[in-house]
Scaffold this motif. Structure first.
Motif, PDB file in Angstrom:
ATOM      1  N   SER A 286       0.687  -1.334   0.020  1.00 17.43           N
ATOM      2  CA  SER A 286      -0.010   0.002  -0.023  1.00 17.43           C
ATOM      3  C   SER A 286       0.809   1.266  -0.096  1.00 17.43           C
ATOM      4  O   SER A 286       1.839   1.234   0.734  1.00 17.43           O
ATOM      5  N   VAL A 287       0.518   2.272  -0.610  1.00 16.92           N
ATOM      6  CA  VAL A 287       1.251   3.646  -0.685  1.00 16.92           C
ATOM      7  C   VAL A 287       0.559   4.660  -0.082  1.00 16.92           C
ATOM      8  O   VAL A 287      -0.648   4.727  -0.330  1.00 16.92           O
ATOM      9  N   ALA A 288       1.359   5.041   0.851  1.00 18.28           N
ATOM     10  CA  ALA A 288       0.685   6.252   1.657  1.00 18.28           C
ATOM     11  C   ALA A 288       0.355   7.526   0.963  1.00 18.28           C
ATOM     12  O   ALA A 288       1.217   7.743  -0.152  1.00 18.28           O
ATOM     13  N   THR A 289      -0.484   8.241   1.257  1.00 17.89           N
ATOM     14  CA  THR A 289      -0.812   9.638   0.463  1.00 17.89           C
ATOM     15  C   THR A 289       0.630  10.278   0.255  1.00 17.89           C
ATOM     16  O   THR A 289       0.633  10.806  -0.797  1.00 17.89           O
ATOM     17  N   VAL A 290       1.283  10.481   1.166  1.00 16.58           N
ATOM     18  CA  VAL A 290       2.507  11.448   1.073  1.00 16.58           C
ATOM     19  C   VAL A 290       3.359  10.850   0.091  1.00 16.58           C
ATOM     20  O   VAL A 290       4.314  11.545  -0.412  1.00 16.58           O
ATOM     21  N   ASP A 291       3.482   9.593  -0.104  1.00 15.34           N
ATOM     22  CA  ASP A 291       4.468   8.830  -1.005  1.00 15.34           C
ATOM     23  C   ASP A 291       3.806   8.675  -2.601  1.00 15.34           C
ATOM     24  O   ASP A 291       4.603   8.222  -3.288  1.00 15.34           O
ATOM     25  N   MET A 292       2.690   9.243  -2.782  1.00  8.57           N
ATOM     26  CA  MET A 292       1.965   8.963  -4.084  1.00  8.57           C
ATOM     27  C   MET A 292       2.602   9.889  -5.198  1.00  8.57           C
ATOM     28  O   MET A 292       3.123  10.940  -4.835  1.00  8.57           O
ATOM     29  N   THR A 293       2.772   9.300  -6.211  1.00  9.42           N
ATOM     30  CA  THR A 293       3.467  10.161  -7.448  1.00  9.42           C
ATOM     31  C   THR A 293       2.618  10.646  -8.346  1.00  9.42           C
ATOM     32  O   THR A 293       1.275  10.163  -8.202  1.00  9.42           O
ATOM     33  N   GLU A 294       2.785  11.630  -9.130  1.00 11.31           N
ATOM     34  CA  GLU A 294       1.745  12.177 -10.055  1.00 11.31           C
ATOM     35  C   GLU A 294       1.276  10.861 -10.974  1.00 11.31           C
ATOM     36  O   GLU A 294       0.076  11.075 -11.058  1.00 11.31           O
ATOM     37  N   GLU A 295       1.987  10.155 -11.466  1.00 10.25           N
ATOM     38  CA  GLU A 295       1.705   8.939 -12.045  1.00 10.25           C
ATOM     39  C   GLU A 295       0.872   8.113 -11.307  1.00 10.25           C
ATOM     40  O   GLU A 295      -0.255   7.650 -12.066  1.00 10.25           O
ATOM     41  N   GLN A 296       0.858   7.795 -10.176  1.00 16.06           N
ATOM     42  CA  GLN A 296       0.068   6.888  -9.431  1.00 16.06           C
ATOM     43  C   GLN A 296      -1.279   7.639  -9.229  1.00 16.06           C
ATOM     44  O   GLN A 296      -2.351   7.098  -9.528  1.00 16.06           O
ATOM     45  N   HIS A 297      -1.301   8.982  -9.168  1.00 19.06           N
ATOM     46  CA  HIS A 297      -2.554   9.769  -8.845  1.00 19.06           C
ATOM     47  C   HIS A 297      -3.392   9.615  -9.883  1.00 19.06           C
ATOM     48  O   HIS A 297      -4.576   9.323 -10.140  1.00 19.06           O
ATOM     49  N   LEU A 298      -2.685   9.714 -11.285  1.00 20.93           N
ATOM     50  CA  LEU A 298      -3.380   9.555 -12.634  1.00 20.93           C
ATOM     51  C   LEU A 298      -4.042   8.191 -12.986  1.00 20.93           C
ATOM     52  O   LEU A 298      -4.933   8.126 -13.421  1.00 20.93           O
ATOM     53  N   ALA A 299      -3.219   7.183 -12.341  1.00 18.43           N
ATOM     54  CA  ALA A 299      -3.686   5.876 -12.527  1.00 18.43           C
ATOM     55  C   ALA A 299      -5.055   5.610 -11.661  1.00 18.43           C
ATOM     56  O   ALA A 299      -5.865   4.924 -12.049  1.00 18.43           O
ATOM     57  N   MET A 300      -4.959   6.163 -10.620  1.00 20.32           N
ATOM     58  CA  MET A 300      -6.160   6.161  -9.709  1.00 20.32           C
ATOM     59  C   MET A 300      -7.253   6.782 -10.433  1.00 20.32           C
ATOM     60  O   MET A 300      -8.515   6.154 -10.455  1.00 20.32           O
ATOM     61  N   ALA A 301      -7.207   7.839 -11.159  1.00 21.73           N
ATOM     62  CA  ALA A 301      -8.277   8.646 -11.764  1.00 21.73           C
ATOM     63  C   ALA A 301      -8.554   7.693 -12.995  1.00 21.73           C
ATOM     64  O   ALA A 301      -9.804   7.592 -12.951  1.00 21.73           O
ATOM     65  N   ASP A 302      -7.775   7.159 -13.532  1.00 20.27           N
ATOM     66  CA  ASP A 302      -8.034   6.333 -14.845  1.00 20.27           C
ATOM     67  C   ASP A 302      -9.015   5.108 -14.275  1.00 20.27           C
ATOM     68  O   ASP A 302      -9.906   4.590 -14.928  1.00 20.27           O
ATOM     69  N   TYR A 303      -8.481   4.349 -13.248  1.00 21.10           N
ATOM     70  CA  TYR A 303      -9.482   3.223 -12.738  1.00 21.10           C
ATOM     71  C   TYR A 303     -10.746   3.785 -12.080  1.00 21.10           C
ATOM     72  O   TYR A 303     -11.800   3.006 -12.256  1.00 21.10           O
ATOM     73  N   TYR A 304     -11.010   4.956 -11.544  1.00 21.72           N
ATOM     74  CA  TYR A 304     -12.176   5.538 -11.001  1.00 21.72           C
ATOM     75  C   TYR A 304     -13.168   5.655 -12.367  1.00 21.72           C
ATOM     76  O   TYR A 304     -14.359   5.100 -12.383  1.00 21.72           O
ATOM     77  N   LYS A 305     -12.534   6.181 -13.225  1.00 25.40           N
ATOM     78  CA  LYS A 305     -13.434   6.322 -14.550  1.00 25.40           C
ATOM     79  C   LYS A 305     -13.730   4.856 -15.221  1.00 25.40           C
ATOM     80  O   LYS A 305     -15.004   4.548 -15.555  1.00 25.40           O
ATOM     81  N   PHE A 306     -12.808   4.083 -15.115  1.00 27.17           N
ATOM     82  CA  PHE A 306     -13.158   2.574 -15.767  1.00 27.17           C
ATOM     83  C   PHE A 306     -14.275   2.122 -14.916  1.00 27.17           C
ATOM     84  O   PHE A 306     -15.236   1.448 -15.498  1.00 27.17           O
TER      85      PHE A 306
END
Length: 103
Positions: free
Chosen positions: A20-40
């Motif tokens: 699990s990746v903590a909020t403070v350790d999230m990269t921009e790429e990981q945030h964008l991947a989460m956005a794509d998954y929500y859309k999916f």
């Protein structure tokens, strides 16, 4: 003929090693991947559940969990950060609702 609802939808981020990746350790790429998954997820709901059976989607966490939270503490689970700024996940969720891209 039953109604179908997604309730308590939230997600964190797990890296390629299963950690699990903590909020403070999230990269921009990981945030964008989460956005794509929500859309999916949202698109899949609308694509697979007949309109007359759609009862809604409830997103569980409005904001990221503080580290001392009893629910997924320190994880990037919200559509907003802890200061209530919209995150990429907000855009992904909204894009899914609109049937548009998260860009």
């Amino acid at each position: 003929g039953k109604l179908v609802k997604i309730s308590e939808l939230d997600m964190g981020y797990v890296d390629a090693n299963g950690n699990s990746v903590a909020t403070v350790d999230m990269t921009e790429e990981q945030h964008l991947a989460m956005a794509d998954y929500y859309k999916f997820i949202v698109n899949a709901y609308f694509d697979n559940v007949p309109v007359d059976q759609q009862y809604g989607i409830t997103q569980w966490c409005i904001a990221d969990a503080p580290t001392d939270s009893g629910w997924r503490g320190g994880e990037p689970v919200g559509l907003w950060d802890q200061n209530y700024n919209r995150k990429h996940t907000y855009a992904g969720f909204a894009a899914g609702l609109q049937g548009a891209s998260a860009e």
